[in-house]
Write a protein that holds these residues in place. Structure first.
Motif, mmCIF file in Angstrom:
data_model
loop_
_atom_site.group_PDB
_atom_site.id
_atom_site.type_symbol
_atom_site.label_atom_id
_atom_site.label_comp_id
_atom_site.label_asym_id
_atom_site.label_seq_id
_atom_site.Cartn_x
_atom_site.Cartn_y
_atom_site.Cartn_z
ATOM 1 N N LEU A 39 0.758 -0.784 0.219
ATOM 2 C CA LEU A 39 -0.051 0.015 -0.177
ATOM 3 C C LEU A 39 0.675 1.494 -0.236
ATOM 4 O O LEU A 39 1.006 2.553 -0.840
ATOM 5 N N ALA A 40 2.151 1.272 0.820
ATOM 6 C CA ALA A 40 2.700 2.760 0.763
ATOM 7 C C ALA A 40 3.334 3.348 -0.370
ATOM 8 O O ALA A 40 3.751 3.853 -0.992
ATOM 9 N N THR A 41 3.116 2.148 -1.090
ATOM 10 C CA THR A 41 3.734 2.574 -3.315
ATOM 11 C C THR A 41 2.924 3.140 -3.948
ATOM 12 O O THR A 41 3.706 4.132 -4.517
ATOM 13 N N ARG A 42 1.664 3.101 -3.011
ATOM 14 C CA ARG A 42 0.488 4.134 -3.902
ATOM 15 C C ARG A 42 0.442 5.911 -3.103
ATOM 16 O O ARG A 42 -0.148 6.650 -3.930
ATOM 17 N N LEU A 43 1.216 6.092 -2.096
ATOM 18 C CA LEU A 43 1.133 7.349 -1.550
ATOM 19 C C LEU A 43 1.924 8.134 -2.006
ATOM 20 O O LEU A 43 2.666 8.317 -2.680
ATOM 21 N N ASN A 44 0.967 9.574 -2.282
ATOM 22 C CA ASN A 44 2.492 10.422 -3.302
ATOM 23 C C ASN A 44 2.409 11.694 -2.763
ATOM 24 O O ASN A 44 1.201 12.438 -2.121
ATOM 25 N N ALA A 45 3.285 12.105 -2.025
ATOM 26 C CA ALA A 45 3.095 12.828 -1.577
ATOM 27 C C ALA A 45 3.526 14.712 -2.004
ATOM 28 O O ALA A 45 3.935 14.902 -3.006
ATOM 29 N N VAL A 46 3.081 15.544 -2.040
ATOM 30 C CA VAL A 46 2.392 16.445 -2.171
ATOM 31 C C VAL A 46 2.793 18.016 -1.137
ATOM 32 O O VAL A 46 2.150 17.781 0.581
ATOM 33 N N PRO A 47 3.123 19.236 -1.222
ATOM 34 C CA PRO A 47 3.539 19.901 -0.853
ATOM 35 C C PRO A 47 2.097 21.168 0.230
ATOM 36 O O PRO A 47 1.125 20.924 -1.203
ATOM 37 N N TYR A 48 1.786 21.407 0.808
ATOM 38 C CA TYR A 48 0.725 22.303 1.458
ATOM 39 C C TYR A 48 0.508 23.461 0.091
ATOM 40 O O TYR A 48 1.983 24.136 -0.313
ATOM 41 N N GLY A 49 -0.401 23.865 0.196
ATOM 42 C CA GLY A 49 -0.430 25.440 -1.029
ATOM 43 C C GLY A 49 -0.506 25.142 -2.534
ATOM 44 O O GLY A 49 -0.427 25.644 -3.066
ATOM 45 N N VAL A 50 0.182 23.795 -3.330
ATOM 46 C CA VAL A 50 0.864 23.687 -4.283
ATOM 47 C C VAL A 50 -0.659 22.675 -5.393
ATOM 48 O O VAL A 50 -0.496 21.634 -4.737
ATOM 49 N N GLU A 51 -0.944 22.777 -5.810
ATOM 50 C CA GLU A 51 -1.991 22.310 -6.557
ATOM 51 C C GLU A 51 -1.540 21.150 -7.559
ATOM 52 O O GLU A 51 -0.557 21.557 -8.100
ATOM 53 N N PHE A 52 -2.567 20.046 -7.500
ATOM 54 C CA PHE A 52 -2.201 18.850 -8.576
ATOM 55 C C PHE A 52 -3.410 18.508 -8.554
ATOM 56 O O PHE A 52 -4.778 18.627 -8.192
ATOM 57 N N ARG A 53 -3.395 17.930 -9.945
ATOM 58 C CA ARG A 53 -4.271 17.436 -10.548
ATOM 59 C C ARG A 53 -4.073 16.153 -10.030
ATOM 60 O O ARG A 53 -3.789 14.923 -10.827
ATOM 61 N N PRO A 54 -5.349 15.637 -10.077
ATOM 62 C CA PRO A 54 -5.441 13.991 -9.654
ATOM 63 C C PRO A 54 -6.451 12.772 -10.382
ATOM 64 O O PRO A 54 -5.734 11.670 -10.824
ATOM 65 N N SER A 55 -6.794 14.127 -11.039
ATOM 66 C CA SER A 55 -7.261 13.282 -11.942
ATOM 67 C C SER A 55 -7.874 14.207 -12.863
ATOM 68 O O SER A 55 -8.101 15.971 -12.799
ATOM 69 N N PRO A 56 -7.620 14.219 -14.100
ATOM 70 C CA PRO A 56 -7.826 15.180 -15.475
ATOM 71 C C PRO A 56 -8.961 16.425 -15.033
ATOM 72 O O PRO A 56 -9.121 17.453 -15.891
ATOM 73 N N GLN A 57 -10.474 16.264 -14.681
ATOM 74 C CA GLN A 57 -11.083 16.683 -14.122
ATOM 75 C C GLN A 57 -11.401 17.597 -12.677
ATOM 76 O O GLN A 57 -12.063 18.598 -12.480
ATOM 77 N N VAL A 58 -10.318 17.501 -12.049
ATOM 78 C CA VAL A 58 -9.559 17.192 -10.778
ATOM 79 C C VAL A 58 -8.367 18.173 -10.450
ATOM 80 O O VAL A 58 -7.749 17.521 -10.797
ATOM 81 N N SER A 59 -8.890 19.215 -9.690
ATOM 82 C CA SER A 59 -7.635 20.119 -9.336
ATOM 83 C C SER A 59 -7.893 20.081 -7.707
ATOM 84 O O SER A 59 -8.584 20.234 -6.924
ATOM 85 N N VAL A 60 -6.261 20.044 -7.059
ATOM 86 C CA VAL A 60 -6.635 20.035 -5.438
ATOM 87 C C VAL A 60 -5.429 21.258 -4.786
ATOM 88 O O VAL A 60 -4.910 20.992 -5.082
ATOM 89 N N ARG A 61 -6.106 21.160 -3.640
ATOM 90 C CA ARG A 61 -4.876 21.482 -2.744
ATOM 91 C C ARG A 61 -5.043 21.480 -1.494
ATOM 92 O O ARG A 61 -6.139 21.333 -0.824
ATOM 93 N N LEU A 62 -3.895 20.779 -0.806
ATOM 94 C CA LEU A 62 -3.853 20.576 0.691
ATOM 95 C C LEU A 62 -3.487 21.622 1.316
ATOM 96 O O LEU A 62 -2.548 22.643 0.921
#
Length: 464
Positions: free
Chosen positions: A134-157
Motif C-alpha cells: 500500500l505504501a507504494t501508492r502514496l503520493n506526497a504533495v506540499p501544502y498550498g501547491v495545486e495538483f491534479r489527481p485526475s484530469p477533471q479535478v484539482s486539489v490544494r492541501l
C-alpha cells in the motif's frame, strides 16, 4: 455532486467520504472505527465493502481513524485498478508506520487454538506485507501547491493545525458542467498547539464538510491547563510520591505532552525526575515528526535540539521491549509514564492502569477525547472499578482531564475558522462528531452565520 458518509457520521472515528461528480469517484480518507464492542465488526464490514472504481484517494492525515483501512487498496478488487493516494509529505512518511503498528496489533489479537472466536479476534484485516504494498501508492504533495489527481479535478492541501502533516482538502471539480469547490476540513486543530504551526485560513467553497468533535464545548486555556498540570505533578510526584499515568495517542499527543513538560521544567515550574514514553510507535512517530522541522513550531524545534544534545531538564526514556515495559510496573513513585493507546482500548497503557489505578497515591491524566464505549471514557465518567485482563480493578487513583491539550479545535475555535470562509457555502455538512456535538455546532452556525447545515447520517446519500 453526490456525497456519501461511510464513517464518522454520528461518531468521531471511521472517517471516509465518497464523492461523485461528472464521472469522477474518489474518497477522502479511509479510516478505522475505534471504541466500543461494535468497532471490530464495523471495520470488517467496511474493509470488505465493494466501493466500485475509484479515481483516487485523498488522505487528510495519518491518525488511524482516518487512514486505518487504506490497505484495502493494496490489491485490485473485481478487476478495478489501484487508486493513487495523495497526502502531504509528513503524512506519507507516517502512514506506513501507523499501519504497520495496526497490522501488528491485529496479528496479536488472532484467536489462539482452543479459544472461542469473537469479532475482535478474527484473522487480521491486513498484514505487514499489504502495508508495504500500500505504501507504494502514496503520493506526497506540499501544502498550498495545486495538483491534479485526475484530469477533471484539482486539489490544494492546506495546513489544518491538527498534527504534523494534517490537511484540509480544497477540491475543485466539474459538477453538472460547472466548476465547483468542495472543502473538507479533516480534523482541525487549535492555534495553540505545541508541535505544529498554526492552521491556515480556509479558502472559499461551494460545499463544505466540517468536523465537530468538540462542537458542543470549548477547551480550557493553555495557561489554565499548565497550572492544573503543575498542581497535579507537585501533588502526585512530591507529596503523594506516586506515579502519573498518561494515556496518549502515539502520534501527536505523546510528542505534545513531553514538549509541554519541557516547557514547564525549563520555566522552573515543575520537577519531573523520570519520564518514560512506553510506546515503540510513539518513538517512530517522534522520529518522523522531528524530521520535518519546517512543519513544527519554534518551541518544538528547541525541545528537539535539547533532546539531541542531551540537555533536557529531566530524564527521558523510550521503552522498546516488553521486558522494559514490564519493569516500569515495579516503579512505585516519581515517574511519569506516557503510554498508548489514548483511549485505553489496547496497548501497554492497560498494564500500567492495572498496576496504578488501585493506588491512591497515583494519578491518571487524560489529554485527549475519549470516545463513547471506550475504557478511557468509563474512567473519565467516574467508574469506581473497571475490567482489565479479566479482573475487576478498583479506581482509587485520582483522575484528571487536561482539557487544553486537545489536538481538535473547540467550539469557539471551530466557529473562528468557519467565519473565515470567504463566502457563504451553498451547502454545509457536519460530520466527525457525536450527536450532541454536531447538533450544538449546527445550532450555532444557524444562529450566528445564518447557515443551514446538514448533520451527516451514516450511509446516507446527499446531493450538494
Amino acid at each position: 455532486m453526490k456525497l456519501k458518509f461511510l464513517g464518522a457520521a454520528g461518531e468521531v472515528t471511521g472517517s471516509c467520504l465518497l464523492v461523485e461528480s461528472d464521472g469522477v469517484r474518489f474518497l477522502v480518507d479511509c479510516g478505522m472505527f475505534q471504541g466500543g464492542r461494535d468497532a471490530a465488526p464495523k471495520n470488517r464490514r467496511a474493509y470488505a465493502r465493494e466501493l466500485g472504481p475509484l479515481d483516487f484517494v485523498l488522505l487528510t492525515h495519518a491518525h488511524i481513524d482516518h487512514c486505518g483501512l487504506l490497505p484495502r487498496f493494496a490489491w485490485p478488487r473485481h478487476g478495478s485498478g489501484l487508486p493513487a493516494i495523495y497526502c502531504t509529505k509528513p503524512t506519507a512518511d507516517l502512514v506506513p508506520v501507523m499501519l504497520a503498528d495496526s497490522a501488528f496489533v491485529q496479528s496479536r489479537s488472532v484467536t489462539r487454538p482452543g479459544r472461542r472466536r469473537s469479532a475482535a479476534t478474527e484473522a487480521p484485516l491486513y498484514t505487514i506485507d499489504e502495508v508495504r504494498r500500500l505504501a507504494t501508492r502514496l503520493n506526497a504533495v506540499p501544502y498550498g501547491v495545486e495538483f491534479r489527481p485526475s484530469p477533471q479535478v484539482s486539489v490544494r492541501l492546506h495546513n489544518a493545525g491538527h498534527i504534523i502533516g494534517a490537511a484540509c482538502a480544497e477540491i475543485r471539480l466539474v459538477d453538472g458542467g460547472r466548476r465547483r469547490t468542495l472543502l473538507v476540513s479533516g480534523d482541525l486543530g487549535e492555534n495553540s498547539a505545541l508541535i505544529v504551526r498554526d492552521r491556515s485560513p480556509p479558502p472559499a467553497a461551494d460545499v463544505l464538510v466540517v468536523e465537530s468533535t468538540y462542537g458542543d464545548r470549548n477547551h480550557r486555556s493553555l495557561a489554565d491547563t499548565e497550572t492544573e498540570l503543575v498542581d497535579v505533578m507537585r501533588d502526585v510526584l512530591q507529596e503523594r510520591r506516586g506515579n502519573v499515568i498518561v494515556p496518549a495517542f502515539a502520534l501527536g499527543r505523546a510528542q505534545e505532552f513531553v514538549v509541554l513538560l519541557y516547557r514547564l521544567a525549563m520555566a522552573g515550574r515543575i520537577r519531573v525526575p523520570l519520564v518514560f514514553i512506553d510506546s515503540p510507535l510513539a518513538r517512530q512517530a517522534a522520529e518522523v515528526t522531528f524530521a520535518h522541522l519546517d512543519a513544527i513550531d519554534d518551541e518544538a524545534a528547541e525541545f528537539h535540539r535539547a533532546e539531541r544534545s542531551r540537555k533536557l531538564p529531566f530524564a527521558l526514556r523510550y521503552t522498546e521491549s516488553v521486558e522494559d515495559s514490564m519493569f516500569l510496573n515495579s516503579i512505585r513513585g516519581g515517574a511519569v509514564i506516557i503510554a498508548a493507546s489514548g483511549m485505553c482500548e489496547a496497548g501497554r497503557v492497560r498494564h500500567h492502569l492495572r498496576h496504578n489505578l488501585p493506588r491512591r497515591e497515583c494519578a491518571v491524566m487524560f489529554t485527549g477525547f475519549q470516545a463513547a464505549g471506550t475504557l478511557g471514557r468509563r474512567i473519565v465518567d467516574g467508574a469506581r472499578g473497571v475490567q482489565l485482563f479479566g479482573e475487576q480493578v478498583p479506581v482509587n487513583a485520582s483522575v484528571h482531564t487536561l482539557g487544553g491539550l486537545s489536538a481538535h479545535a473547540g467550539q469557539d475555535s471551530l466557529m473562528q475558522w468557519l467565519r473565515e470562509v470567504p463566502r457563504k457555502p451553498r451547502a454545509v455538512f457536519i460530520n466527525h462528531g457525536e450527536p450532541l456535538a454536531a447538533h450544538t455546532l449546527s445550532a450555532r452556525l444557524a444562529r450566528e452565520l445564518k447557515w443551514s447545515p446538514t448533520i451527516a447520517e451514516p450511509e446516507a446519500d446527499y446531493e450538494a
